[in-house]
Design an enzyme around this catalytic site. Structure first.
Site, PDB file in Angstrom:
ATOM      1  N   GLY A 163       5.353  -6.383   5.213  1.00 52.62           N
ATOM      2  CA  GLY A 163       5.098  -7.115   4.089  1.00 52.62           C
ATOM      3  C   GLY A 163       3.562  -6.514   3.448  1.00 52.62           C
ATOM      4  O   GLY A 163       3.182  -5.280   3.747  1.00 52.62           O
ATOM      5  N   LEU A 164       2.866  -7.352   3.112  1.00 53.86           N
ATOM      6  CA  LEU A 164       1.617  -7.139   2.364  1.00 53.86           C
ATOM      7  C   LEU A 164       1.558  -5.976   1.298  1.00 53.86           C
ATOM      8  O   LEU A 164       0.842  -4.939   1.456  1.00 53.86           O
ATOM      9  CB  LEU A 164       0.475  -6.573   3.558  1.00 53.86           C
ATOM     10  CG  LEU A 164       0.048  -7.655   4.481  1.00 53.86           C
ATOM     11  CD1 LEU A 164      -0.915  -7.149   5.453  1.00 53.86           C
ATOM     12  CD2 LEU A 164      -0.496  -9.031   3.788  1.00 53.86           C
ATOM     13  N   CYS A 165       2.602  -6.149   0.656  1.00 53.74           N
ATOM     14  CA  CYS A 165       2.652  -5.094  -0.576  1.00 53.74           C
ATOM     15  C   CYS A 165       3.293  -6.019  -1.709  1.00 53.74           C
ATOM     16  O   CYS A 165       4.169  -5.349  -2.487  1.00 53.74           O
ATOM     17  CB  CYS A 165       3.546  -4.028   0.083  1.00 53.74           C
ATOM     18  SG  CYS A 165       5.273  -4.487   0.567  1.00 53.74           S
ATOM     19  N   GLY A 166       2.601  -6.931  -2.067  1.00 53.08           N
ATOM     20  CA  GLY A 166       2.641  -7.654  -3.169  1.00 53.08           C
ATOM     21  C   GLY A 166       4.156  -8.321  -3.355  1.00 53.08           C
ATOM     22  O   GLY A 166       4.817  -8.493  -2.440  1.00 53.08           O
ATOM     23  N   PHE A 180       6.884  -6.572  -3.658  1.00 53.19           N
ATOM     24  CA  PHE A 180       7.875  -5.541  -3.417  1.00 53.19           C
ATOM     25  C   PHE A 180       9.153  -5.980  -2.908  1.00 53.19           C
ATOM     26  O   PHE A 180      10.268  -5.838  -3.365  1.00 53.19           O
ATOM     27  CB  PHE A 180       7.185  -4.435  -2.769  1.00 53.19           C
ATOM     28  CG  PHE A 180       7.916  -3.236  -2.526  1.00 53.19           C
ATOM     29  CD1 PHE A 180       8.083  -2.327  -3.490  1.00 53.19           C
ATOM     30  CD2 PHE A 180       8.576  -3.014  -1.320  1.00 53.19           C
ATOM     31  CE1 PHE A 180       8.964  -1.096  -3.467  1.00 53.19           C
ATOM     32  CE2 PHE A 180       9.546  -2.029  -1.321  1.00 53.19           C
ATOM     33  CZ  PHE A 180       9.452  -0.780  -2.189  1.00 53.19           C
TER      34      PHE A 180
END
Lengths: 284, 138
Positions: free
Chosen positions: A86-89, A91
């Site tokens: 994760g940690l990609c908005g 997406f």
């Protein structure tokens, strides 16, 4: 007003968060370069594959092939490519949501590639074909080969009547575009940017229908692989943007906290002076 | 180089080869075939084997492995879509030998295995070995 010590502690904590997000952004940016190269290098294959395929299809229109025939059934399989991390908005969520919302009337089964998509789909009680696969750190062609061959087998056993691929197209580091592509039954849409290549009569060896047997699996593999490659680049781009925003927010927060801290300090000094003056006054 | 043509060898992962050449010999499923300049429009599938490429009549052939794929000729432009392909000096002989052994053992044991798959694995390993000149006649 908060005590000076509390503010100081918060500043320190935000600063360490900022360091982490900044580092993650740099890592994503560095990886993005090689992922972008992969996108560019895999392009010739899929483009040529499509050209050859269209060529043969144009010639072989009357051909009967089980993988080309449209069935009337209502069962659809969605291959959903997301990232493992994760940690990609938004997406991953964008991709998974598109997969869920696409053609709501069909009976769906999902095949997730990428942990985030699997978790999202499973959590919302969607039916999964199996445990799914991890997307891995690098797009893996062998994984794609196994998945596609398995799908073809299941398709031929009529476990489902259509197969879709859902992934994010890589437009630029800042833009990714979730999209749905139909894999099976194969239909070759005529090329939009037909560069004046009128279909030349070809010689085929072996015959076009036998050639299709070999061509279709590879065509699908190249499509899924391409999805994986673009998704990989898109993930890194999205993460870079998300982490850049996080870093900026942290900077802003530090700024306002520092201001607060200085105010508190000033207030404390003022108060101390007032006390000293008051004390001196009283002694007079 | 009057009679040259452009040859591209691409795999899903990258472009392996993109140069002007004089002749290429490829392992078609219907038999080995050579392509020279001004070949007619043509498409064929390839089986695992060796690709041989010559840039000039004076030169020797360069050898590349190919684990199956397609060859497509159009307007003096030849494209080979290979599943995987390596130059002879890039091939990991150790690995290919191990792969061959593994596939052969599987075929001998005959236990609930995908015979097709083992056979294909064997062919791929043999294609690589053949490319480096290992075991020329098997």
């Amino acid at each position: 007003m908060q005590g000076m010590r509390d503010i100081k502690r918060r500043i320190r904590s935000v600063k360490s968060t900022e360091q982490i997000t900044r580092a993650m952004k740099m890592v994503a940016a560095a990886k993005l370069k090689s992922a972008e190269r992969l996108v560019n290098e895999s392009r010739p294959y899929s483009r040529t594959m499509r050209e050859v395929f269209q060529n043969i299809m144009a010639r072989a229109e009357s051909l009967e092939h089980p993988l080309l025939k449209v069935r009337n059934g209502n069962k659809a399989c969605y291959v959903v490519i997301t990232a493992d991390r994760g940690l990609c908005g938004g997406f991953n969520t964008n991709i998974a949501r598109l997969a869920i919302e696409h053609s709501p009337n069909s009976e769906k089964v999902f095949l997730p590639i990428g942990r985030k998509g699997r978790d999202y789909l499973a959590f919302r009680g969607n039916q999964l074909m199996n445990q799914g696969y991890l997307a891995g750190d690098e797009p893996d062609i062998h994984l794609v080969q196994n998945v596609v061959l398995d799908l073809i087998k299941r398709y031929q056993n009529e476990e489902f009547d259509t197969v879709y691929l859902v992934y994010s197209r890589y437009v630029s580091p800042l833009t990714q575009e979730p999209r749905v592509v139909k894999l099976l039954p194969v239909d070759v849409e005529p090329e939009e940017d037909n560069k004046g290549t009128t279909h030349t009569e070809h010689m085929y060896e072996p015959s076009p229908d036998k050639l299709l047997d070999a061509l279709i699996p590879r065509y699908l593999i190249s499509q899924v692989y391409r999805g994986l490659v673009e998704n990989h680049a898109g993930e890194l781009g999205a993460r870079m943007t998300a982490m850049d925003n996080a870093t900026k927010n942290a900077e802003e927060m530090i700024e306002s906290l520092t201001l607060q801290y200085n105010r508190a300090r000033q207030a404390a000094i003022t108060q101390e002076i007032a006390e000293v003056v008051g004390g001196a006054e009283a002694l007079r | 180089m009057a009679r040259a043509f452009r040859l591209r060898i691409v795999t899903p992962e990258r472009v392996i080869f993109d140069e002007q050449v004089e002749m290429v010999i490829a392992p078609g499923t219907e038999g080995e075939l050579a392509v020279q300049a001004y070949h007619t429009a043509f498409a064929t599938s390839l089986k695992p084997g060796v690709l041989r490429v010559r840039k000039d009549t004076a030169n020797t052939f360069e050898r590349l492995s190919c684990t199956g794929g397609f060859l497509h000729v159009l307007n003096n432009d030849v494209q080979i879509l290979a599943d995987a392909s390596e130059f002879a000096n890039e091939i990991d002989v150790e690995r290919a030998l191990k792969a061959r052994q593994r596939a052969e053992e599987r075929l001998v044991s005959q236990q609930d295995i995908d015979v097709m798959r083992a056979k294909l694995a064997l062919e791929r390993a043999l294609a690589r070995l053949k490319t480096v000149g290992y075991e020329e006649d098997k």
